[in-house]
Scaffold this active site. Structure first.
Site, PDB file in Angstrom:
ATOM      1  N   HIS A   1       0.850  -1.197   0.000  1.00 55.74           N
ATOM      2  CA  HIS A   1       0.000   0.000   0.000  1.00 55.74           C
ATOM      3  C   HIS A   1       0.881   1.240   0.000  1.00 55.74           C
ATOM      4  CE1 HIS A   1       0.883  -0.798   4.230  1.00 55.74           C
ATOM      5  NE2 HIS A   1       0.471   0.406   4.556  1.00 55.74           N
TER       6      HIS A   1
ATOM      7  N   ASP B   1       6.192   4.573   4.904  1.00 51.79           N
ATOM      8  CA  ASP B   1       7.167   3.596   5.402  1.00 51.79           C
ATOM      9  C   ASP B   1       7.209   2.339   4.542  1.00 51.79           C
ATOM     10  OD1 ASP B   1       4.512   3.135   6.556  1.00 51.79           O
ATOM     11  OD2 ASP B   1       5.433   1.528   7.721  1.00 51.79           O
TER      12      ASP B   1
ATOM     13  N   HIS C   1       1.473   3.863   2.096  1.00 48.39           N
ATOM     14  CA  HIS C   1       2.035   4.583   3.242  1.00 48.39           C
ATOM     15  C   HIS C   1       3.551   4.761   3.097  1.00 48.39           C
ATOM     16  CE1 HIS C   1      -1.582   3.715   6.122  1.00 48.39           C
ATOM     17  NE2 HIS C   1      -1.779   4.754   5.324  1.00 48.39           N
TER      18      HIS C   1
END
Length: 293
Positions: free
Chosen positions: A73, A77, A75
């Site tokens: 996904h 990080d 995000h």
């Protein structure tokens, strides 16, 4: 919270075809750090969920090249290491659901394969709209991304969608889980079932507190909606943070703000089901017919 986490080595071979590299970004939400998995028994392997820069050193140590980088996904990080990867390995193909730039899309059911590792992509939104998990077919295991973690519970953007995704994930494998954060999950199916149960318990706790008067001794810990014995003639309105302060009173206050976001998601789900009412901009209560004596 960090003291409760098991120690994870910076680099660990988890199976003949799977190496986990721990990102150097420990924190409240990233736990010990973001996990990167390098898959395959031959050359080149697949890097699953490439993120932390530490993986580059492991690639050199393993004399490995990367055919594909697969992202669960969007995000930061989970994607911020891609530029470093491409500098190291410019021929690597990057895949992500709903991609941008030169990255390629991931379709539900898509197969990724290298020697010793076959992955099947499954679209499981909820944590984010683009979230994907991957069935590791040779091991009957599941890369759970951030939908299910190796410690604690996960945050989500859309609770009903997240619950649907958990239900889909529960039947995918019988083996272990490789999470986006935290230690390996010994039995993915049972952990996913725990997550589903936990979400329903939190929902019932919200209903319980909404069915009690402010300042009462009812702390919302018992499961179940408001009962006749704790109904009141005129409902109190509760803000999400007031609900958090009751339901999460045993937790550190530093977790109350992120917990309130989850409570808002629960309230919105219950509102769509006509189980709660939004009285004003921030005041929630049970419907009037649930308070009749």
């Amino acid at each position: 919270m960090a003291a409760q986490l098991v120690h994870l080595p910076e680099v660990e071979r988890l199976s003949p075809a799977c190496i986990r590299v721990l990102g150097g970004n420990p924190g409240k939400f990233s736990l010990q750090g973001t996990n990167t998995y390098i898959l395959g028994t031959g050359a080149p392997p697949t890097a699953h969920r490439y993120g932390p820069r530490d993986a580059l050193r492991t690639l050199a140590d393993e004399k490995a090249t990367i055919q594909s980088a697969i992202l669960t996904h969007w995000h930061p990080d989970h994607v911020s290491g891609v530029d470093d990867l491409l500098q190291h390995s410019p021929d690597t193909t990057v895949y992500k659901c709903e991609p941008g730039g030169d990255w390629l899309d991931i379709e539900d059911g898509q197969i990724f394969q290298v020697e010793g590792a076959t992955l099947k992509a499954v679209h499981t939104p909820g944590h984010t709209t683009d979230h994907m998990v991957f069935v590791f077919q040779e091991e009957d295991a599941l890369f759970t991304g951030d939908n299910v973690l190796g410690h604690g519970t996960a945050v989500f953007e859309d609770l009903p969608t997240y619950l649907q995704s958990l239900a889909k994930m529960e039947g995918l494998v019988a083996g272990r889980g490789y999470p986006g954060h935290g230690a390996v999950i010994p039995e993915a199916r049972s952990k996913i079932a725990e997550y589903i149960t936990h979400r329903h318990e939190r929902e019932q706790q919200v209903l319980k507190v909404l069915g009690s008067a402010k300042g009462s001794e009812d702390d919302g810990k018992n499961d179940g909606a408001a009962t006749t014995t704790n109904r009141i003639a005129r409902p109190d309105c509760w803000t999400p943070m007031e609900l958090v302060q009751v339901i999460y009173k045993a937790y550190p206050e530093s977790l109350h703000i992120p917990a309130s976001a989850g409570v808002v998601q629960i309230l919105q789900k219950l509102r769509a089901e006509d189980k709660v009412v939004l009285e004003d901009d921030d005041g929630w209560r049970l419907p009037e017919d649930r308070y009749s004596l």
